[in-house]
Design an enzyme around this catalytic site. Structure first.
Site, PDB file in Angstrom:
ATOM      1  N   CYS A 235       0.859  -1.199   0.000  1.00 51.07           N
ATOM      2  CA  CYS A 235       0.000   0.000   0.000  1.00 51.07           C
ATOM      3  C   CYS A 235       0.885   1.235   0.000  1.00 51.07           C
ATOM      4  CB  CYS A 235      -0.929   0.020   1.199  1.00 51.07           C
ATOM      5  SG  CYS A 235      -1.974  -1.424   1.374  1.00 51.07           S
ATOM      6  N   ALA A 236       1.814   1.292  -0.936  1.00 49.90           N
ATOM      7  CA  ALA A 236       2.943   2.221  -0.847  1.00 49.90           C
ATOM      8  C   ALA A 236       2.689   3.637  -1.332  1.00 49.90           C
ATOM      9  CB  ALA A 236       4.128   1.646  -1.626  1.00 49.90           C
ATOM     10  N   ALA A 237       1.703   3.856  -2.221  1.00 56.98           N
ATOM     11  CA  ALA A 237       1.516   5.195  -2.794  1.00 56.98           C
ATOM     12  C   ALA A 237       1.293   6.226  -1.693  1.00 56.98           C
ATOM     13  CB  ALA A 237       0.333   5.187  -3.753  1.00 56.98           C
ATOM     14  N   PRO A 238       1.863   7.420  -1.807  1.00 57.69           N
ATOM     15  CA  PRO A 238       2.634   7.938  -2.946  1.00 57.69           C
ATOM     16  C   PRO A 238       4.131   7.629  -2.891  1.00 57.69           C
ATOM     17  CG  PRO A 238       2.309   9.683  -1.375  1.00 57.69           C
ATOM     18  CD  PRO A 238       1.586   8.481  -0.807  1.00 57.69           C
ATOM     19  N   GLY A 239       4.554   6.741  -2.028  1.00 52.75           N
ATOM     20  CA  GLY A 239       5.942   6.287  -2.032  1.00 52.75           C
ATOM     21  C   GLY A 239       6.855   6.942  -1.022  1.00 52.75           C
ATOM     22  N   ASP A 258       1.464  -0.977  -4.872  1.00 53.53           N
ATOM     23  CA  ASP A 258       0.206  -0.293  -4.577  1.00 53.53           C
ATOM     24  C   ASP A 258      -0.689  -0.390  -5.798  1.00 53.53           C
ATOM     25  OD1 ASP A 258      -0.836   1.887  -2.351  1.00 53.53           O
ATOM     26  OD2 ASP A 258      -1.745   2.174  -4.323  1.00 53.53           O
ATOM     27  N   ASP A 284      -2.978  -5.368  -6.544  1.00 52.69           N
ATOM     28  CA  ASP A 284      -4.056  -5.351  -5.561  1.00 52.69           C
ATOM     29  C   ASP A 284      -3.615  -6.170  -4.360  1.00 52.69           C
ATOM     30  OD1 ASP A 284      -6.339  -5.513  -4.065  1.00 52.69           O
ATOM     31  OD2 ASP A 284      -7.536  -6.577  -5.566  1.00 52.69           O
ATOM     32  N   ASP A 302       1.081  -0.287   5.529  1.00 51.75           N
ATOM     33  CA  ASP A 302       0.420   0.962   5.918  1.00 51.75           C
ATOM     34  C   ASP A 302      -0.935   0.963   5.205  1.00 51.75           C
ATOM     35  OD1 ASP A 302      -0.352   3.479   6.604  1.00 51.75           O
ATOM     36  OD2 ASP A 302       1.371   4.515   5.738  1.00 51.75           O
ATOM     37  N   CYS A 355      -3.100   5.650  10.041  1.00 56.60           N
ATOM     38  CA  CYS A 355      -3.149   7.023  10.563  1.00 56.60           C
ATOM     39  C   CYS A 355      -4.526   7.260  11.174  1.00 56.60           C
ATOM     40  CB  CYS A 355      -2.823   8.045   9.479  1.00 56.60           C
ATOM     41  SG  CYS A 355      -3.808   7.922   7.978  1.00 56.60           S
TER      42      CYS A 355
END
Length: 415
Positions: A235-239, A258, A284, A302, A355
């Site tokens: 789930c890396a975006a935006p990196g 992501d 996905d 994340d 978050c």
């Protein structure tokens, strides 16, 4: 234009996404400020508008409601003369195709008063009832400070890219530019006393820093990989965290995955000469179709969440989020956790973070996962911020500090 943006937001589009189409026009800063203020004060503005509109606000056309919200926000939070605000709002109603409502807009705004007393809990706290009830249930002792923090403006915190420049040398650059800052318990994290555009901060074009919230910076060090480990940023975006992984652990092999495939920007200047050297994949996380079968020794997960710990940065969250969405997000988080767990090597570590400040997305997800996965063990989370929970560590947002964040560390053992 502010009203058009707000209409999109009330339809469920993220505020920053709705604003993006106006990014290149001259009045973008004014539109952005107007919309953020309207969302930040949505509940008090709505209560005061209801006092001067002779029908329930929910029965108004969304375009008319958003014209009124934008105008009321200007009356309360700008120096624009009221007569000018009213005139602009009447014209805005015509531009959005609601000329028939121009009389209502004119009459309501002329009667609108920023001094009208507020009565409802929502208006007094600028938070939705369901969220206030959750705060009272889980964080009753911190309610006052939490409400204050969630309604404050978020600080601008930098993470110095220590692979590019030493912390000491970067502090010298800030001091030479006469930019006031304060340090933190994280050696390369600094908060500017006054937020400013990224492009005006020393070292922007050279990739010397990344803008990254203080709490967000705490996740990556928890991975603590060994030399040569394969590390997955899921789930890396935006990196931004992938960049941090590479900065801290350059002797590791890093995959960044992501579904949005937005990790090529890295949130730094496009002309930066820095080469990140990671594998970026679109996939996905609900399946393992993106995985090549080679196990990872460390995983950072994340997950998508309610963002309730970041409301001060994204005030539209408090207007658009619903309790039903929280339960759906929790189900998605558990699904992502189960899937990525399959790619983790035995004795490997997975760091789960959100978050969010809602236990439904945090401890409850981890507890449910551990109950279903006999090879998962919860490890203690040692951080300089926050407090321990049954399955991890929770950080609550503070006025001058980091956003709300949750962390849990899981170790994989032979079942």
């Amino acid at each position: 234009m502010s009203a058009r943006v707000l209409v999109k937001v009330l339809q469920g589009v993220a505020l920053e996404t709705a604003l993006a189409r106006y990014r290149d026009i001259e009045v973008h800063p004014q539109i952005s400020h107007s919309c953020f203020e309207a969302m930040r004060h949505y509940f008090s503005l709505s209560e005061r508008l209801q006092a001067v509109v002779n029908r329930p606000l929910e029965r108004l056309d969304s375009e008319v409601l958003c014209v009124l919200l934008a105008a009321a926000s200007q009356i309360e939070h700008s120096r624009t003369p009221i007569h000018a605000v009213v005139s602009t709002a009447v014209e805005a109603a015509r531009k959005v195709g609601k000329s028939s409502a121009s009389g209502l807009v004119n009459a309501a705004l002329r009667k609108y008063s920023p001094d009208e007393p507020l009565h409802s809990t929502q208006a007094l706290t600028e938070l939705p009832n369901w969220f206030i009830e959750s705060i009272e249930h889980h964080y009753s002792a911190q309610k006052t400070s939490l409400v204050e923090a969630l309604n404050s403006r978020a600080p601008l915190t930098l993470r110095v890219n220590s692979s590019r420049i030493s912390v000491r040398k970067y502090c010298d650059l800030l001091e030479d530019a006469e930019i006031a800052f304060r340090s933190s318990k994280v050696s390369n994290a600094f908060t500017l006393e006054q937020p400013r555009p990224m492009t005006t901060i020393p070292g922007y074009s050279k990739g010397y820093f990344a803008v990254q919230d203080l709490s967000s910076q705490l996740a990556v060090p928890l991975l603590n990989p060994r030399c040569g480990d394969r590390v997955l940023d899921a789930c890396a975006a935006p990196g931004i965290k992938t960049a941090q992984i590479h900065d801290l652990f350059q002797d590791c092999e890093v995959d960044s995955v992501d579904v949005k495939n937005e990790c090529s920007t890295w949130n730094i200047a496009p002309d930066s000469p820095f080469h990140w050297g990671v594998e970026i994949r679109k996939g996905d996380l609900g399946t393992t179709s993106w995985w090549n079968g080679l196990p990872y020794q460390r995983i950072l997960l994340d997950v998508p969440c309610s963002g309730t710990g970041t409301i001060r940065r994204h005030p539209d969250i408090k207007v658009t989020r619903t309790p039903d969405q929280i339960s759906k997000l929790a189900a998605l988080q558990l699904r992502f956790l189960k899937t990525t767990w399959k790619t983790l090597e035995s004795n490997g570590r997975l760091v789960y973070c959100t978050c969010s400040i809602l236990p439904e997305e945090n401890d409850e997800v981890i507890r449910g996962f551990v109950e279903q996965c006999p090879d998962a063990r919860v490890e203690s989370v040692e951080l300089a911020y926050g407090f321990p929970t049954s399955c991890g560590r929770q950080i609550l947002p503070t006025v001058d500090g980091g956003d709300g964040f949750y962390f849990s560390c899981l170790r994989k053992f032979e079942a």
